[in-house]
Design a protein around this motif. Sequence first.
Motif, PDB file in Angstrom:
ATOM      1  N   THR A   8      -3.809  -5.627   6.333  1.00 40.60           N
ATOM      2  CA  THR A   8      -5.258  -5.698   6.216  1.00 40.60           C
ATOM      3  C   THR A   8      -5.867  -4.331   6.030  1.00 40.60           C
ATOM      4  O   THR A   8      -5.238  -3.308   6.237  1.00 40.60           O
ATOM      5  CB  THR A   8      -5.886  -6.330   7.481  1.00 40.60           C
ATOM      6  OG1 THR A   8      -5.641  -5.455   8.576  1.00 40.60           O
ATOM      7  CG2 THR A   8      -5.290  -7.696   7.771  1.00 40.60           C
ATOM      8  N   ALA A 241      -6.262 -10.021  -1.203  1.00 37.55           N
ATOM      9  CA  ALA A 241      -6.195 -10.307   0.236  1.00 37.55           C
ATOM     10  C   ALA A 241      -6.164  -9.022   1.051  1.00 37.55           C
ATOM     11  O   ALA A 241      -5.860  -9.059   2.245  1.00 37.55           O
ATOM     12  CB  ALA A 241      -4.962 -11.143   0.543  1.00 37.55           C
ATOM     13  N   ILE A 663      -2.681 -15.690   2.169  1.00 34.36           N
ATOM     14  CA  ILE A 663      -3.635 -15.648   3.276  1.00 34.36           C
ATOM     15  C   ILE A 663      -3.310 -14.460   4.159  1.00 34.36           C
ATOM     16  O   ILE A 663      -2.179 -13.975   4.180  1.00 34.36           O
ATOM     17  CB  ILE A 663      -3.617 -16.946   4.108  1.00 34.36           C
ATOM     18  CG1 ILE A 663      -2.224 -17.151   4.736  1.00 34.36           C
ATOM     19  CG2 ILE A 663      -4.028 -18.142   3.267  1.00 34.36           C
ATOM     20  CD1 ILE A 663      -2.183 -18.294   5.735  1.00 34.36           C
ATOM     21  N   THR A 664      -4.311 -13.981   4.864  1.00 39.81           N
ATOM     22  CA  THR A 664      -4.151 -12.869   5.794  1.00 39.81           C
ATOM     23  C   THR A 664      -4.923 -13.170   7.072  1.00 39.81           C
ATOM     24  O   THR A 664      -6.080 -13.610   7.007  1.00 39.81           O
ATOM     25  CB  THR A 664      -4.674 -11.563   5.174  1.00 39.81           C
ATOM     26  OG1 THR A 664      -3.957 -11.300   3.968  1.00 39.81           O
ATOM     27  CG2 THR A 664      -4.494 -10.395   6.135  1.00 39.81           C
ATOM     28  N   SER A 681      -8.415 -15.800   2.493  1.00 41.59           N
ATOM     29  CA  SER A 681      -7.520 -16.371   1.492  1.00 41.59           C
ATOM     30  C   SER A 681      -8.034 -15.964   0.121  1.00 41.59           C
ATOM     31  O   SER A 681      -9.231 -15.729  -0.069  1.00 41.59           O
ATOM     32  CB  SER A 681      -7.493 -17.902   1.621  1.00 41.59           C
ATOM     33  OG  SER A 681      -6.846 -18.495   0.508  1.00 41.59           O
ATOM     34  N   THR A 682      -7.112 -15.869  -0.835  1.00 41.41           N
ATOM     35  CA  THR A 682      -7.548 -15.533  -2.193  1.00 41.41           C
ATOM     36  C   THR A 682      -8.206 -16.718  -2.889  1.00 41.41           C
ATOM     37  O   THR A 682      -8.825 -16.548  -3.932  1.00 41.41           O
ATOM     38  CB  THR A 682      -6.352 -15.048  -3.029  1.00 41.41           C
ATOM     39  OG1 THR A 682      -5.352 -16.065  -3.019  1.00 41.41           O
ATOM     40  CG2 THR A 682      -5.783 -13.757  -2.459  1.00 41.41           C
TER      41      THR A 682
END
Length: 749
Positions: A8, A241, A663-664, A681-682
């Motif tokens: 992140t 992301a 997703i992150t 999420s993208t």
Amino acid sequence: MSPVRSATATGVASAVLLTSFIIAVPGASAAVPTFPNNIVVFPDRDFITIEGYQDRIGQTATVEVTRPGTGVIGSAKSVVSEGDVAFEINHPGGVCWGAGTTLGVTPDILPGDVVAVKFGATAAGDTTTQGIYVTAAPVLAADGVTVTIAGFIADGANPAQMEQRIVEPALKDTAVGRRDVRAVPGPLTANDGYSSSLEFGVTGPNTFTATYVFDGQDAAAIAAAAGSGVRAMSWQVEDAAANRQGLTIAEFGELGGPGMGGCPNGPLQSGPAGATDVTAATVADSLKINWTRPVAIPGTPAITGYRVHAVARTVVNGERAEFGKRINSSAATSTTISGLTPNETYDVFIVSVSSAGETFPAVHAIPVTDIEAPQASASLQTGSFRSMQQLTLTSTEAAAQIYYTTDGSDVFLSGGTLSDVAVLYTAPVDVVQTTTVTFAAVDPSGNLSAQGQVILTITNDPLPTAPVFIGAPLATAAGVTLTWAAADAGAPGLTVTGYSVQAYTADGAPAGPPRTVAGDVTTLVFDGLAAETAYQFTVTASNASGAGAESAKSEPVSLPGAVVANAGADQSITRAVTATTVTLDGSASTSADAIYLWEQVVTGPTDADRVTLTGATTAKPTFSLRVFATPMTNNPLTFRLTVTSGSSVRTDEVRVTPIASPITVTGARWKARDFRVDGVSTSVGGTVTIHSGGPTGPVIGRAPITAAAAPATGGVFTFRLRTAPANPGSIWVDSTLGGTAGPVTVTAG
């Protein structure tokens, strides 16, 4: 130390402050690995972390460090293991530089060096080391709460993709409450227990300044004394992301070189490579020493010369006589040590010299009395040639010298005296007209070879140039169609009288006799070839003087067989919120009197990625690409088409790769009666599932992926549980759109 993961970039401001400072921001490198794969470079410790590559567990990867203008300066091989970290180099628990390769040196990794990973000959991504680093220790201001850190950022590094950190576990016991503090591009921004900013060009071109204002003096003092915990980070690519790809982490105060015992020295601690093929021959009261120049290890100091010495074996009063030469030329390949004692036996030692020292141990040679004459030979035999020839002379003894004449006279006269017209051979001889070349060799001990002679008659008949193929060969059931550009006839007044086309099999052997066309025809259908066999072709032009040079070989081509299986091109399919219908295409296969059978290639009956084919005995079957659910993967799905016609059976395979929407997890916190997981999420749509402990652990709950608030793009998700009796410790999150994240540590408080 655990490497910083590229998960992140929480809290990164969108603005980058530039004060009288312009930095060129390059385009992203196409070779930077895609998340979850990554290459993380720690240049100060010459340490590399390879993350991800979980589709290659058990395979051997090769990592190479390449310096522009120099070449490969470091390499290592390691096996990919299971987990976030595939393997590490020059770090406890990892492998040394030089493991599995011949380059036994720990590279001094510098900005601009490219660290690449490959599997066999297949490239799998690279990271270019960024020119960013902290230039001085943190400075604590007089107010007791402000800490500033100065650093350097090179032209080409992207200020928007940079972060400065201070890592010190003692900060957890202060108002900061965590082991590090971070400064991201932008003005002073509040965080837990401190505020921070990262500005560029404030103190001059190519500089950055990180400023921290702590809530308490205790935290400020700890940060100011962090030492090697002060670092600068930069990354080449940041995906949708916020994964940081192609990451450089420069650690202030860390020393380079081997990271663990037994690893090779760095380039400045490594002595130069030693000479090879060393020979020593006695000549009267002298020693003639010859050697082959060593090749320096890339990245090490250049070899500047040699030290050669002869040590007598006779001991007098505990001493042995020594004679030697210091040679200040790296190009030298021989020397003579004179004035030695007759009938004494000597050991000869030679070392290469560089700014890093000398070769250790020295290369040893024992002089011998040579009575065997060398043998000299020529690369060409007596004959007639249409054009200039290049003659190469060789000797069976590397230390021998070769002499030649070009007027037919002897090289050595009676008594072994060298002819006045003899020339020392140092490079291939260009013979441009009819010439008689006589040659002979003499070794360091004075032994003469037998004399050789070749008579080369040069007619200078002009021949056509080598033709060039136009386009790739076209294979049909009738044969291979080849087309080429007309060759130059060789001289004014001459014409090309025809062309000859030769077929070759994969092992380079001619496939039967050549085919010819007359005059100016520049195309040919080469028939009579075996089906399903790879061939390459050459074409040669002829004129009245003869045939010219053969062209370069064409691209390989194969004739189709009587029965063809063609499963179509590989596909990539995006995972959707609902099941997606995928069509396989075998329509390019043989259709008349043929039986089709499509099968999925699976690991077994319990393969989590197994699908059901509809119409498996037709040319175009379909299957449903389901939404993602653990233990499914995003690995490619392989399907095999078998076409049977009579007794002939042919197969072909195609791969369908599901594309996940990454997703992150941006936060996972627990406190009594309040457990919350947030992420991005993208893509929008789908559902995330939160598991306790691991990817197949108990399901804690689920949450939808909704659209992010403008101006942000993509999706967001939030799961909140107000009845959680205990902290799950770690979680794993997967999305029905294929994305996964984990393990993620749940913080308390």
